[in-house]
Enzyme design. Structure first.
Site, PDB file in Angstrom:
ATOM      1  N   ASP A 171      44.275  22.120  -2.217  1.00 55.34           N
ATOM      2  CA  ASP A 171      43.224  21.146  -2.549  1.00 55.34           C
ATOM      3  C   ASP A 171      42.368  20.811  -1.324  1.00 55.34           C
ATOM      4  O   ASP A 171      42.846  20.874  -0.195  1.00 55.34           O
ATOM      5  CB  ASP A 171      43.876  19.869  -3.106  1.00 55.34           C
ATOM      6  CG  ASP A 171      42.863  18.971  -3.798  1.00 55.34           C
ATOM      7  OD1 ASP A 171      41.837  19.485  -4.287  1.00 55.34           O
ATOM      8  OD2 ASP A 171      43.105  17.748  -3.847  1.00 55.34           O
ATOM      9  N   HIS A 211      35.384  27.008  -1.787  1.00 59.24           N
ATOM     10  CA  HIS A 211      36.350  27.876  -2.487  1.00 59.24           C
ATOM     11  C   HIS A 211      36.428  29.230  -1.795  1.00 59.24           C
ATOM     12  O   HIS A 211      37.511  29.788  -1.614  1.00 59.24           O
ATOM     13  CB  HIS A 211      35.955  28.022  -3.954  1.00 59.24           C
ATOM     14  CG  HIS A 211      35.937  26.715  -4.702  1.00 59.24           C
ATOM     15  ND1 HIS A 211      36.968  25.821  -4.632  1.00 59.24           N
ATOM     16  CD2 HIS A 211      35.000  26.141  -5.505  1.00 59.24           C
ATOM     17  CE1 HIS A 211      36.681  24.743  -5.364  1.00 59.24           C
ATOM     18  NE2 HIS A 211      35.487  24.918  -5.905  1.00 59.24           N
ATOM     19  N   LEU A 240      57.687  39.998  -1.872  1.00 56.81           N
ATOM     20  CA  LEU A 240      57.304  38.612  -2.192  1.00 56.81           C
ATOM     21  C   LEU A 240      56.803  38.565  -3.626  1.00 56.81           C
ATOM     22  O   LEU A 240      55.951  39.367  -4.021  1.00 56.81           O
ATOM     23  CB  LEU A 240      56.180  38.137  -1.251  1.00 56.81           C
ATOM     24  CG  LEU A 240      55.589  36.753  -1.579  1.00 56.81           C
ATOM     25  CD1 LEU A 240      56.608  35.647  -1.298  1.00 56.81           C
ATOM     26  CD2 LEU A 240      54.308  36.498  -0.777  1.00 56.81           C
TER      27      LEU A 240
HETATM   28  C1  IPE Z   1      44.508  20.452  -8.484  1.00 52.63           C
HETATM   29  O1  IPE Z   1      43.434  19.938  -7.744  1.00 52.63           O
HETATM   30  C2  IPE Z   1      44.184  21.819  -8.992  1.00 52.63           C
HETATM   31  C3  IPE Z   1      44.030  22.876  -7.994  1.00 52.63           C
HETATM   32  C4  IPE Z   1      44.116  22.741  -6.694  1.00 52.63           C
HETATM   33  C5  IPE Z   1      43.780  24.176  -8.519  1.00 52.63           C
HETATM   34  P1  IPE Z   1      42.361  18.960  -8.403  1.00 52.63           P
HETATM   35  O2  IPE Z   1      41.355  18.680  -7.340  1.00 52.63           O
HETATM   36  O3  IPE Z   1      41.862  19.532  -9.669  1.00 52.63           O
HETATM   37  O4  IPE Z   1      43.225  17.675  -8.734  1.00 52.63           O
HETATM   38  P2  IPE Z   1      42.779  16.148  -8.904  1.00 52.63           P
HETATM   39  O5  IPE Z   1      41.593  16.165  -9.831  1.00 52.63           O
HETATM   40  O6  IPE Z   1      42.420  15.634  -7.545  1.00 52.63           O
HETATM   41  O7  IPE Z   1      43.980  15.459  -9.467  1.00 52.63           O
HETATM   42  C1  IPE Z   2      40.777  22.743  -4.960  1.00 45.49           C
HETATM   43  O1  IPE Z   2      39.760  22.155  -4.217  1.00 45.49           O
HETATM   44  C2  IPE Z   2      40.328  23.969  -5.705  1.00 45.49           C
HETATM   45  C3  IPE Z   2      40.187  23.779  -7.156  1.00 45.49           C
HETATM   46  C4  IPE Z   2      40.535  22.696  -7.803  1.00 45.49           C
HETATM   47  C5  IPE Z   2      39.627  24.880  -7.905  1.00 45.49           C
HETATM   48  P1  IPE Z   2      38.777  21.095  -4.851  1.00 45.49           P
HETATM   49  O2  IPE Z   2      37.573  21.794  -5.378  1.00 45.49           O
HETATM   50  O3  IPE Z   2      39.489  20.224  -5.824  1.00 45.49           O
HETATM   51  O4  IPE Z   2      38.378  20.257  -3.570  1.00 45.49           O
HETATM   52  P2  IPE Z   2      38.123  18.692  -3.520  1.00 45.49           P
HETATM   53  O5  IPE Z   2      39.381  18.012  -3.936  1.00 45.49           O
HETATM   54  O6  IPE Z   2      36.974  18.387  -4.441  1.00 45.49           O
HETATM   55  O7  IPE Z   2      37.783  18.443  -2.077  1.00 45.49           O
HETATM   56 MG    MG Z   3      40.531  18.490  -5.573  1.00 45.79          MG
END
Ligand code: IPE
Ligand code: IPE
Ligand code: MG
Length: 250
Positions: free
Chosen positions: A24, A41, A135
């Protein structure tokens, strides 16, 4: 750490068999660099390579990465499209790296919800790496923990209805056999980057006894040293599984 008698090599710190990571913070990383969310990403790919290589180097058996949740479909359409393009590019490009590291790749989640081009590449990568054994890598895409548990319940119900199982003699193992991670040890170590301390519908069943590690580091900045810190945290935990410390010592 206890001092070792001279001449005795120090015991290796306990290593998780299975690491599960919520990657995240990509969006915040991009915004912090004055760029569009999707560049975050893209920049998240480097740390994916790093943790794969670190798991292989250290002999960790399984790695499960949360790449896209069931709920992430509700994000702006251009972000979702960017992430799907990234999956396709990365699967095309990274297959030699996966092979070189002996990685067996699988996908968990609702793959039927993916565009055909993503689904086809996922199937190709799964088939192409099926012979590898160093792995076991699970990419959670269009994955939700509740959906996973619900799907397992449906499979169990179907096996009862078709007479394969007796509903009066069901075991927890019968149920767990229908989960996405069936056949793998439960994750021992859960890592979430990006500062949030929540599970966000990741592996709700399988994380029952995982050690939880949260770091403020945003995923695109996550390095081999950061992974080492998470492993050190794990090595310092006493896992009791409901027993007392005294029971474990005897
Ligand atoms: C969880 O992150 C999903 C992934 C990292 C793929 P999110 O950014 O979607 O989660 P919330 O919305 O902060 O709970
Ligand atoms: C996690 O990073 C990746 C996905 C959920 C696809 P985020 O896109 O949620 O990044 P933040 O939390 O908005 O910084
Ligand atoms: Mg996020």
């Amino acid at each position: 750490m206890q001092p070792q008698p001279s001449g005795q090599p120090a015991a290796a710190p306990p290593l998780p068999r299975h690491v599960a990571i919520i990657m995240d913070g990509n969006g915040r990383w991009a915004l912090g660099h004055g760029r569009a969310r999707n560049t975050g990403h893209q920049s998240g790919l480097g740390p994916v390579r790093t943790v794969i290589e670190e798991c292989v180097r250290r002999g960790i058996e399984a790695l499960t990465l949360f790449a896209f949740s069931s709920e992430n479909w509700a994000r702006p359409a251009d972000e979702v499209a960017g992430i799907m393009n990234l999956f396709c590019d990365a699967l095309d490009r990274e297959l030699p790296m996966l092979h070189a590291n002996g990685v067996r790749l699988r996908f968990i989640g609702d793959l039927a919800a993916l565009e055909a081009r993503v689904r086809e590449r996922a199937a190709e990568a799964t088939a192409a790496t099926a012979v590898n054994a160093r792995l076991r890598l699970q990419l959670a895409v269009s994955y939700g923990g509740r959906q996973d548990i619900f799907a397992a319940a449906r499979k169990l119900a179907a096996r009862c209805v078709n007479g394969e199982l007796d509903s009066n003699r069901l075991t927890v193992e019968d149920f767990a056999a229908g989960l996405a991670l069936a056949g793998l040890p439960d994750p021992d170590l859960f890592i979430r980057t990006g500062g949030e301390q929540r599970i966000s519908n990741f592996l709700l069943w399988n994380l029952a006894y995982a050690e939880l590690y949260f770091t403020d580091t945003l995923w695109p900045d996550f390095s081999a040293d950061d992974f080492e810190l998470a492993l050190q945290h794990f090595a310092g935990r006493q896992r009791r599984f409901g027993l007392t410390a005294e029971q474990l010592a005897s």
